[in-house]
Design an enzyme around this catalytic site. Structure first.
Site, PDB file in Angstrom:
ATOM      1  N   THR A  60      29.990  25.431  42.414  1.00 36.85           N
ATOM      2  CA  THR A  60      30.938  26.078  41.521  1.00 36.85           C
ATOM      3  C   THR A  60      30.783  25.397  40.168  1.00 36.85           C
ATOM      4  OG1 THR A  60      33.216  26.763  41.122  1.00 36.85           O
ATOM      5  CG2 THR A  60      32.936  24.702  42.346  1.00 36.85           C
ATOM      6  N   GLU A  61      30.569  26.211  39.129  1.00 39.09           N
ATOM      7  CA  GLU A  61      30.059  25.676  37.865  1.00 39.09           C
ATOM      8  C   GLU A  61      31.024  24.747  37.148  1.00 39.09           C
ATOM      9  OE1 GLU A  61      30.360  28.892  38.615  1.00 39.09           O
ATOM     10  OE2 GLU A  61      31.089  30.093  36.928  1.00 39.09           O
ATOM     11  N   ASN A  62      32.286  24.729  37.574  1.00 35.87           N
ATOM     12  CA  ASN A  62      33.198  23.784  36.943  1.00 35.87           C
ATOM     13  C   ASN A  62      32.986  22.356  37.446  1.00 35.87           C
ATOM     14  OD1 ASN A  62      34.309  25.123  39.304  1.00 35.87           O
ATOM     15  ND2 ASN A  62      36.143  23.911  38.979  1.00 35.87           N
TER      16      ASN A  62
END
Lengths: 220, 238
Positions: free
Chosen positions: A53-55
């Site tokens: 998840t890119e966060n």
């Protein structure tokens, strides 16, 4: 355009399950917000996927029990998630180095329009009063090895989402590899859209009728 | 010998010198990592005409959204200005009060990283062929098209850590880390709020995420608020 009133085709869950069957064991996968998130529920027996998840989390696990969420453990959709054993946290420059640097195997995204040359539009209608917001979609399509789109075949108004050329602002040019819709699985090829599989009970002509560009039949 | 001690007694003192017209990087992805107490201290302090660099534009009427609501922000550089409960920014944007520079999330991260690393510009494949490529230099390298993007710096960075020591070394909590380590490198003055400020030696050097050289001020905020909890409680700041 005609309204889609009859209920034919795969449900959202069936679409997600169909897509999950095509992900090889051990893949590093980024799931977009919406229908793509459902893919995580259908990992085939005997396979492990590692979700990015890119966060800033690799090894994302399922949602926690109601009320057990941590406001500092969220996914890109800002929902509470968990971290699996073997997970890693990292900052944004590292996260997008994974994306842009081609380290992720698969990005699964939603779409507003997909063109027959693989162009994707999924971030803005381009309307003057809309608040533009792009997030990480342009980075994902630019850098991840494979891009699958999972989407209803037509809009709620019955307009085809698979088109000759996108009328909405692009997210990326020629980036989509394969489309999983409620009616069919369709590859983007140098010759255009090619049907890979039809939903049981749905024929080629029906899918063509609801597609804004020519479809090639499945190769024997 | 004078000991290094970057502690500041309060959030108010930590942000006291931020002048009108300053550019400020603000950590956080949604509520995770948002330095709410530092932002609220900035609202109390009164600086205006600010340029904010942050992934989002806040939710409800607390934290970042409250700073916008008080009409202190003339420009925002971000990737995703709308979130659940985002009502403040859309109004200011439509009114024309706050300018928006929309940047893809990974390009925003890399611009900040470059700014902090002394790299003035770089080429990236992100956004080629899209409306966000307009006006940008395009260059073909190894047969592929790339856009020229510029490094980004700011006057101040406001971030939230879990543990900091008096030298400014910082550890973060889970996905609250997000932009903080790169923003810490890219400002003239980096201000950290941490739930605990410890003596040197309390953090294992092998596990330090942000080395103290990037940090100028640390302030202990023992029980930081979370945006969603404040919104659920109906809080509107100030």
């Amino acid at each position: 355009m005609k309204q889609q009133t009859e209920t034919i085709g795969w449900t959202r869950e069936e679409m997600a399950q169909r897509l999950a069957q095509d992900i090889p064991n051990g893949s590093y996968v980024n799931l977009g917000i919406g229908i793509p998130e459902l893919v995580a529920r259908f990992v085939p027996e005997g396979r492990t996927f590692i979700y990015h998840t890119e966060n800033g989390l690799l090894g994302m696990g399922p949602s926690p029990a109601e009320g057990a969420g941590d406001p500092e453990l969220i996914n890109a959709g800002k929902r509470h998630v968990t971290a699996n054993l073997g997970a890693a946290y990292f900052h944004h420059a590292d996260s997008f180095a994974m994306i842009r640097g081609g380290h992720l195997d698969l990005s699964v995204l939603g779409a507003m329009q997909i063109a027959q040359n693989g162009d994707l539009a999924n971030w803005s209608t381009g309307k003057a009063d809309a608040i533009p917001a792009v997030g990480g979609a342009m980075d994902l399509v630019a850098g991840v090895k494979q891009v699958f789109v999972i989407t209803q075949h037509c809009t709620k108004a019955g307009e085809p989402k698979l088109v000759e050329a996108c009328s909405y602002p692009l997210t990326g040019q020629g980036v989509v590899d394969r489309i999983y819709s409620d009616l069919a699985v369709i590859d983007v090829t140098p010759d255009g859209f090619r049907v890979v599989a039809l939903c049981p009970g749905v024929d080629f002509e029906t899918v063509q009728e609801r597609t804004g560009a020519p479809l090639l039949p499945a190769q024997k | 010998m004078r000991m290094i001690d970057k502690r500041v007694p309060s959030a108010a003192e930590a942000v006291a010198d931020i002048a009108d017209g300053s550019s400020i990087m603000v950590g956080g992805f949604g509520e995770a990592g948002s330095p709410i107490e530092l932002i609220h201290a900035l609202i109390d302090q009164g600086a205006s005409d600010l340029t904010i660099i942050s992934n989002n534009a806040g939710s409800g009427e607390v934290g970042l959204a409250a700073l916008f609501k008080e009409r202190r922000v003339s420009k925002v550089i971000c990737s995703f200005p709308k979130t659940l409960n985002s009502t403040v920014f859309p109004e200011l944007y439509r009114e024309g009060f706050t300018e928006l520079e929309l940047v893809p999330q990974g390009t925003l991260a890399e611009r900040i990283r470059a700014g902090g690393a002394g790299v003035p510009a770089f080429y990236t494949p992100t956004a080629v062929g899209t409306p966000l490529a307009e006006g940008k230099e395009l260059r073909v390298l190894n047969g592929r098209e790339y856009l020229l993007e510029f490094g980004l710096r700011a006057d101040y960075t406001l971030i939230k850590g879990l543990i900091a020591d008096t030298h400014g070394n910082v550890l973060y909590n889970k996905t609250a880390r997000n932009f903080a380590p790169i923003m810490a490198t890219a400002a003239d003055v980096t201000i950290v709020q941490a739930a605990q400020v410890a003596e040197p030696g309390a953090i294992d050097p092998e596990t330090v995420v942000t080395p103290g050289i990037f940090v100028d001020r640390v302030v202990e905020v023992a029980k930081p608020a979370h945006e969603s909890e404040l919104i659920a409680a109906g809080v509107c700041y100030p």
